[in-house]
Write a protein that holds these residues in place. Sequence first.
Motif, short mmCIF file in Angstrom:
data_model
loop_
_atom_site.label_atom_id
_atom_site.label_comp_id
_atom_site.label_asym_id
_atom_site.label_seq_id
_atom_site.Cartn_x
_atom_site.Cartn_y
_atom_site.Cartn_z
N UNK A 1 0.94 -1.27 0.26
CA UNK A 1 -0.02 -0.13 -0.02
C UNK A 1 0.86 1.17 -0.05
N UNK A 2 -0.08 2.45 0.24
CA UNK A 2 0.78 3.63 0.40
C UNK A 2 2.00 3.82 1.20
N UNK A 3 1.65 3.38 2.51
CA UNK A 3 2.71 3.35 3.51
C UNK A 3 3.92 2.30 3.16
N UNK A 4 3.57 1.38 2.49
CA UNK A 4 4.66 0.24 2.28
C UNK A 4 5.57 1.12 1.12
N UNK A 5 4.95 1.68 0.29
CA UNK A 5 5.93 2.27 -0.86
C UNK A 5 6.55 3.51 -0.27
N UNK A 6 6.10 4.40 0.50
CA UNK A 6 6.81 5.56 1.12
C UNK A 6 7.85 5.23 1.92
N UNK A 7 7.92 4.09 2.57
CA UNK A 7 9.21 3.91 3.64
C UNK A 7 10.27 3.65 2.71
N UNK B 1 -3.73 8.53 12.18
CA UNK B 1 -3.44 7.36 12.72
C UNK B 1 -2.35 6.55 12.14
N UNK B 2 -2.14 5.59 12.39
CA UNK B 2 -0.85 4.50 11.74
C UNK B 2 -1.59 4.27 10.05
N UNK B 3 -1.20 4.95 9.21
CA UNK B 3 -1.67 5.01 7.99
C UNK B 3 -0.96 5.36 7.03
N UNK B 4 -1.21 4.95 5.59
CA UNK B 4 -0.40 5.69 4.27
C UNK B 4 -0.53 7.24 4.20
N UNK B 5 -1.64 7.47 4.70
CA UNK B 5 -2.00 8.97 4.50
C UNK B 5 -0.91 9.95 5.60
N UNK B 6 -0.79 9.06 6.68
CA UNK B 6 0.25 9.73 8.02
C UNK B 6 1.52 9.55 7.15
N UNK B 7 1.84 8.52 6.44
CA UNK B 7 3.40 8.81 5.75
C UNK B 7 3.59 9.55 4.72
N UNK B 8 2.45 9.92 4.01
CA UNK B 8 2.50 10.84 2.98
C UNK B 8 2.76 12.33 3.58
N UNK B 9 1.87 12.72 4.77
CA UNK B 9 1.90 13.90 5.19
C UNK B 9 3.53 13.89 5.79
#
Length: 309
Positions: A11-17, A249-257
């Motif tokens: 997902x989004x968080x997986x990619x952003x790390x 929360x702990x989510x891909x959107x948080x990683x994007x921010x």
Amino acid sequence: MTSLMALRRGGLGDLLVVLPAVRLLRMTLPEARITLVARPIFGRLFLDSGIVDAVADADDFRWAALAGADGLSERFKPDPAEIDLAAGWFHSPSAAVFERSAAGLWPGAGILTVSADPGTGRPLSVSFFEGTAARLRNLGLPSAPFESCAFLPRPRSPERISAPRRPYAVVHPGAGSRLKRWPGGRFRQAVGSLAASGLSGAVVLGEAESSLKVQWTAGVLPPGWLLLDRPAVPELAALLSEASLYLGNDSGVTHLAAVLGVPGAAVFREEFAGAWRPGGKITQVSAADVRDIPVEAVLSSLDLPAGRT
């Protein structure tokens, strides 16, 4: 090296790390053509920002077989057909499959595989970056500091989206798992405090939390606040890039921010707080159970005007 393939599923968080690791590849090999194998709806962030040159769908059965099954379909036709370096980042046993499959598909190409163990509690983004830097040094290539690769550049053609008046906050009350979601009533309390501090804002809901929509009708939001249901990822990135504050929360959107440099706070379960630490200017507020985190603890971690929390 003129042609690289970089694979990251999830997902989004997986990619952003793996953003810092992919940016390092771009900085180290600026003339190379990089094809990112990821979910296209998320990979577009890297494409629009100029970090990669093309995106291939990681969910296509051919690419899925490259890292998700022991052995490839006879119909697999790699695109690009010739590459100089195949890179992949994993926190699962798929790394060994990727190495064998990539070596069979592209004989003579370099294979750069980095595995990280979330159980160590070390941020995955740091582990993936340092592993990539070490492999590049082994190939005789230069590296760069983590901080120079940790953020997502502004997209070259930002998407337009309806946005609140500035300054505004973005609140994302969802997450892929219910166990990661701070109670909705506390998010609504926090939104009230943000509004009282003078901020307008937007509450963003995504695909994973459609069930929350009934809790976030326009009537429960303060004046000047918007409800945005499932905005496209580039539109969400454009919204976040102009935000003064973020809460989630702990989510891909948080990683994007976090990779866009937005200050704010995120609620985490302690078991995920180390490996999935978002970095940037996001403060983690964690507990064994997110339901044990009071509103006051989250608000106190935000830089709000004094006396208005």
